[in-house]
Design an enzyme around this catalytic site. Structure first.
Site, PDB file in Angstrom:
ATOM      1  CE  LYS A  11     -23.470 -23.151  39.148  1.00 12.03           C
ATOM      2  NZ  LYS A  11     -22.535 -24.097  38.544  1.00 12.03           N
ATOM      3  CB  SER A 109     -29.897 -23.663  42.194  1.00 13.83           C
ATOM      4  OG  SER A 109     -29.566 -24.925  42.956  1.00 13.83           O
ATOM      5  CG  ASP A 142     -25.077 -24.449  42.681  1.00 18.62           C
ATOM      6  OD1 ASP A 142     -24.031 -24.384  43.491  1.00 18.62           O
ATOM      7  OD2 ASP A 142     -25.108 -25.225  41.780  1.00 18.62           O
TER       8      ASP A 142
HETATM    9  O1  C5P Z   1     -27.461 -29.864  45.973  1.00 20.14           O
HETATM   10  P1  C5P Z   1     -27.630 -30.037  44.616  1.00 20.14           P
HETATM   11  O2  C5P Z   1     -28.982 -30.932  44.416  1.00 20.14           O
HETATM   12  O3  C5P Z   1     -27.676 -29.295  43.592  1.00 20.14           O
HETATM   13  O4  C5P Z   1     -26.901 -31.186  44.089  1.00 20.14           O
HETATM   14  C1  C5P Z   1     -26.862 -32.411  43.098  1.00 20.14           C
HETATM   15  C2  C5P Z   1     -25.967 -33.430  43.297  1.00 20.14           C
HETATM   16  O5  C5P Z   1     -24.537 -33.251  43.034  1.00 20.14           O
HETATM   17  C3  C5P Z   1     -25.880 -34.003  44.915  1.00 20.14           C
HETATM   18  O6  C5P Z   1     -26.989 -35.002  44.989  1.00 20.14           O
HETATM   19  C4  C5P Z   1     -24.773 -34.674  44.822  1.00 20.14           C
HETATM   20  O7  C5P Z   1     -24.573 -35.862  43.940  1.00 20.14           O
HETATM   21  C5  C5P Z   1     -23.717 -33.668  43.716  1.00 20.14           C
HETATM   22  N1  C5P Z   1     -22.819 -32.709  44.723  1.00 20.14           N
HETATM   23  C6  C5P Z   1     -21.945 -32.982  45.422  1.00 20.14           C
HETATM   24  N2  C5P Z   1     -21.298 -32.294  46.190  1.00 20.14           N
HETATM   25  C7  C5P Z   1     -21.795 -30.832  46.198  1.00 20.14           C
HETATM   26  C8  C5P Z   1     -22.732 -30.406  45.279  1.00 20.14           C
HETATM   27  C9  C5P Z   1     -23.593 -31.500  44.635  1.00 20.14           C
HETATM   28  O8  C5P Z   1     -21.597 -34.052  45.385  1.00 20.14           O
HETATM   29  N3  C5P Z   1     -21.132 -30.012  46.927  1.00 20.14           N
END
Ligand code: C5P
Length: 319
Positions: A11, A109, A142
């Site tokens: 993406k 993701s 994601d």
């Molecule tokens: O959800 P994911 O594992 O992809 O997110 C990785 C990190 O990115 C999270 O632990 C957080 O620190 C940050 N993040 C965030 N806000 C989001 C998505 C991700 O702060 N909306």
């Protein structure tokens, strides 16, 4: 049934507007997701025990244990369908990577989304995309979009999705892969620091009429540009709040972005939390020219031409 293979796209975020940190550590977003034709392929097969093998681009940097997002997705789906009659068995997951790791393209993701689609099929679990997205969101922000694909507006952590009504225009992109990686949490933390120091500098000079807690907003001009199908207009509205943070941690990206614009890109931005740089071209031929010139300019590790939007995770073979 021997195995199910699912193809899943990377993406881009055509807009990524980031709010302040929430109590749970995440940030509220408004983002325009766009799935592009750079795919990982994920196969699940019945096995004695759960396991994962990773091959391809950056495979040595993907955990091959319970930290693997695809395996975590399998375990989350199994927990959700445990009580059904067709009991979900153990599986081996094989991930053939083409989406670079920790590059801002949501490859992890994507693999989780593909594993959900594959196991849903293998176990005949019959879950709909909405439910798979809810389960996926527990694994990564994601994942839900990687299931949906196309072009969609994401809110919340990015998991609340509304498909965007864009015409059937295909956009042509050049991706410049960096020689290095960026950690997503580190980039969000750098953004918080940049904003805190900016707020400290301007303390006392707050503009009246701008509420401090105004959340991130969708760029209406970008959405209008997408509806028009005019790549030049889209190129002018690409935006990413994480870009200054990514560039502060990876200063070489500034040179890459400038080079792409000088070489005729209609727009340029950092992909998600970076460090991949994304350039929009007017058409397929211009994208080819830009890709060749960017490779020659020595401002990135490698380049790829992709187009979008493309559909989300889908079964390509079952046998
Ligand atoms: O959800 P994911 O594992 O992809 O997110 C990785 C990190 O990115 C999270 O632990 C957080 O620190 C940050 N993040 C965030 N806000 C989001 C998505 C991700 O702060 N909306």
């Amino acid at each position: 049934m021997t195995g199910i293979t699912v193809r899943v796209p990377a993406k881009l975020n055509l807009q990524l507007a980031v709010g302040p940190p929430r109590a749970d550590g995440y940030h509220d977003l408004v983002t325009v997701f766009h799935a592009v034709s750079l795919f990982d392929q994920v196969t699940v097969e019945p096995a004695q025990r759960d396991g994962v093998t990773v091959t391809g681009e950056g495979a040595d940097r993907v955990p091959a244990d319970q930290d693997n997002l695809a395996l975590r997705a399998v375990i989350a789906l199994r927990a959700a369908v445990r009580n059904r009659r067709t009991g979900p068995g153990r599986v081996h997951v094989t991930i053939a990577k083409r989406i670079p790791v920790a590059a801002g393209l949501a490859g992890g993701s994507a693999d989780a989304a593909a594993a959900l689609v594959a196991c849903n099929e293998l176990w005949a679990a019959g879950l709909g995309q909405q439910r798979l997205g809810e389960i996926g969101a527990t694994v990564g922000s994601d994942v839900a979009f990687a299931l949906l694909g196309g072009t969609a507006v994401g809110r919340g952590r990015g998991e609340q999705l509304t498909p965007a009504l864009a015409p059937a225009t295909q956009y042509h992109w050049v991706l410049a892969f960096a020689d290095g990686q960026l950690s997503t949490p580190a980039v969000y933390a750098a953004l918080d620091r940049l904003r805190a120091s900016r707020a400290a500098e301007s303390a006392g000079s707050a503009r009246p009429g701008v509420p401090a807690d105004a959340g991130p907003g969708l760029d209406a001009a970008l959405m209008a540009a997408l509806r028009s199908g005019d790549a030049a207009r889209v190129g002018q509205r690409l935006s990413n709040d994480l870009q200054p943070a990514a560039v502060s941690l990876f200063p070489a990206l500034r040179k890459t972005l400038t080079a792409g614009l000088e070489l005729g890109a209609l727009g340029a931005l950092v992909a998600g939390s970076g460090p991949t740089c994304v350039f929009l071209a007017a058409n397929r031929e211009r994208a080819l020219e830009l890709a060749v010139s960017l490779s020659g300019a020595g401002v990135c590790r490698s380049v790829a031409r992709v187009s979008g939007p493309v559909p989300g995770a889908a079964v390509v073979s079952a046998g």
